[in-house]
Enzyme design. Structure first.
Site, short mmCIF file in Angstrom:
data_model
loop_
_atom_site.label_atom_id
_atom_site.label_comp_id
_atom_site.label_asym_id
_atom_site.label_seq_id
_atom_site.Cartn_x
_atom_site.Cartn_y
_atom_site.Cartn_z
N SER A 112 0.43 -1.11 0.33
CA SER A 112 0.50 -0.28 -0.17
C SER A 112 0.63 1.51 0.08
CB SER A 112 -1.10 0.37 1.01
OG SER A 112 -2.16 -1.09 1.00
N LYS A 155 0.13 3.36 -3.05
CA LYS A 155 -1.37 4.25 -2.88
C LYS A 155 -0.73 6.20 -3.09
CE LYS A 155 -3.93 0.53 -1.23
NZ LYS A 155 -4.80 0.04 -0.15
N TYR A 183 -4.64 -2.50 -9.88
CA TYR A 183 -4.21 -2.48 -8.62
C TYR A 183 -2.82 -2.98 -7.85
CZ TYR A 183 -4.98 -2.17 -3.58
OH TYR A 183 -5.38 -2.07 -2.65
N TYR A 226 -3.59 2.98 8.72
CA TYR A 226 -4.91 1.97 8.67
C TYR A 226 -5.38 2.55 9.96
CZ TYR A 226 -2.46 -1.06 5.43
OH TYR A 226 -1.01 -1.49 4.62
N VAL A 260 1.41 -3.64 3.72
CA VAL A 260 1.59 -5.21 4.31
C VAL A 260 2.57 -5.58 4.10
CG1 VAL A 260 -0.99 -5.64 5.40
CG2 VAL A 260 -0.47 -6.11 2.70
N1 GLU Z 1 -2.74 -5.15 -1.55
C1 GLU Z 1 -3.16 -5.33 -0.83
C2 GLU Z 1 -4.55 -5.67 -0.81
O1 GLU Z 1 -5.53 -5.06 -1.42
C3 GLU Z 1 -2.46 -4.93 -0.51
C4 GLU Z 1 -2.71 -3.71 1.03
C5 GLU Z 1 -2.42 -2.67 2.02
O2 GLU Z 1 -1.17 -3.10 1.81
O3 GLU Z 1 -2.83 -2.17 2.77
O4 GLU Z 1 -4.79 -6.10 0.13
#
Ligand code: GLU
Length: 310
Positions: free
Chosen positions: A70, A73, A196, A246, A264
């Site tokens: 993530s 992002k 994604y 988060y 994650v």
């Molecule tokens: N590819 C993971 C998902 O979509 C990323 C989650 C993350 O790093 O927050 O669940």
């Protein structure tokens, strides 16, 4: 703030951070739904700092590629904003902390398909959809951007890992279909989720992530010129502070006092405006999905250096 006279050199501070925070026991967890994140040994720990004066300091496993997940992002948001002259992205995604888990379906339905922020999965899917307007291979766009910031050979997509994650992406597909149903996705749900997941599967070292994030510490200016404007850089920092960790953004702001974005895969990118970008990586996560050792190390580094926005 540390001054040149009363502080040890940053390289030595980072070496000491690695000595203090490299995990000695297998505490924490790794995500059960993404098999390739289970392979790095629990005691991997790296840290890198890229400064606005052009220096890079690193220690520990800062040269080993890890899955940025993530953290991607932040980069996709910056890219989407840099091409969003009409401001239309902000009519499709909000800027509020979600207060629920990053892949919640319930909140998306209750709020009629408008994600709370670009750093939860539904919001990131909208951002990826936005990028796909420019070229359908959004993940390749992200990779090109990152290679432009850090040079070659550099970041790469772990396509095998992406395929394996895709086969267990029912929840992300469900989010994408919800978005589509509410009219907030232009491309097909499957294609958006594929892009994604591939962008999440980009592999980078701590040194590369710190260098790639540096534009956020220097008013939007990256290695090849302006990525985004100064006010957009400020705003992405604000969203990182309020939504980047988060459900633990408040706790992270309390302990570290810096805008951050975690993934994650165990990586965290933190920004010290005007000073530097920091990346720390250690794969074991706390109950909220943030790197256990990485968060502790950033809290320690911020205390030792005085780096904080407060
Ligand atoms: N590819 C993971 C998902 O979509 C990323 C989650 C993350 O790093 O927050 O669940």
């Amino acid at each position: 703030m540390m001054t040149a006279l009363d502080s040890p050199p940053l390289g030595l501070v980072l070496d000491d951070i690695v000595r203090s925070h490299r995990p000695r026991t297998e505490a924490g967890s790794v995500p059960a739904n993404i098999p390739h994140l289970q392979s790095p040994p629990f005691d991997r720990f790296g840290i890198a700092v890229a400064t606005t004066s052009g220096e890079v300091f690193s220690s520990g496993d800062a040269g080993l590629p890890f899955s940025i997940q993530s953290i991607s992002k932040v980069f996709t948001l910056a890219m989407a904003l840099s091409a969003d002259d009409s401001g239309s992205l902000w009519s499709r995604v909000l800027r509020e902390p979600s207060g629920t888990s990053f892949n919640s379906l319930v909140q998306l339905e209750v709020e009629h398909g408008v994600p709370r922020n670009p750093f939860i999965n539904s919001g990131a899917l909208v951002v990826t959809d936005h990028l796909m307007e420019r070229s359908p291979d959004a993940a390749a766009q992200v990779l090109r951007f990152l290679n432009g910031q850090v040079g070659q050979p550099g970041p790469f997509i772990d396509e095998i890992a992406a395929r394996s994650e895709l086969s267990s992406s029912s929840r992300n597909l469900a989010l994408a279909h919800f978005l589509k149903e509410f009219g907030n996705l232009r491309r097909p749900a499957q294609a958006v989720v594929e892009n994604y997941v591939r962008q999440c599967s980009i592999m980078m070292t701590c040194v590369e992530v710190a260098k790639a994030g540096l534009f956020l510490a220097q008013d939007g200016r990256g290695a090849q010129g302006a990525v985004i404007s100064r006010s957009e850089a400020k705003r992405i920092g604000s969203i990182m502070l309020t939504c980047g960790m988060y459900d633990a953004a408040g706790e992270f702001a309390y302990r570290v006092g810096l805008p951050g974005k975690s993934g994650v895969g165990g990586g965290i990118l933190a920004i010290v405006p005007g000073e530097c970008a920091i990346c720390v990586w250690s794969p074991r996560l706390d109950s909220k999905g943030n790197s256990l050792a990485g968060t502790a190390a950033l809290a320690d580094l911020s205390d030792r250096t005085g780096w904080s926005i407060f």
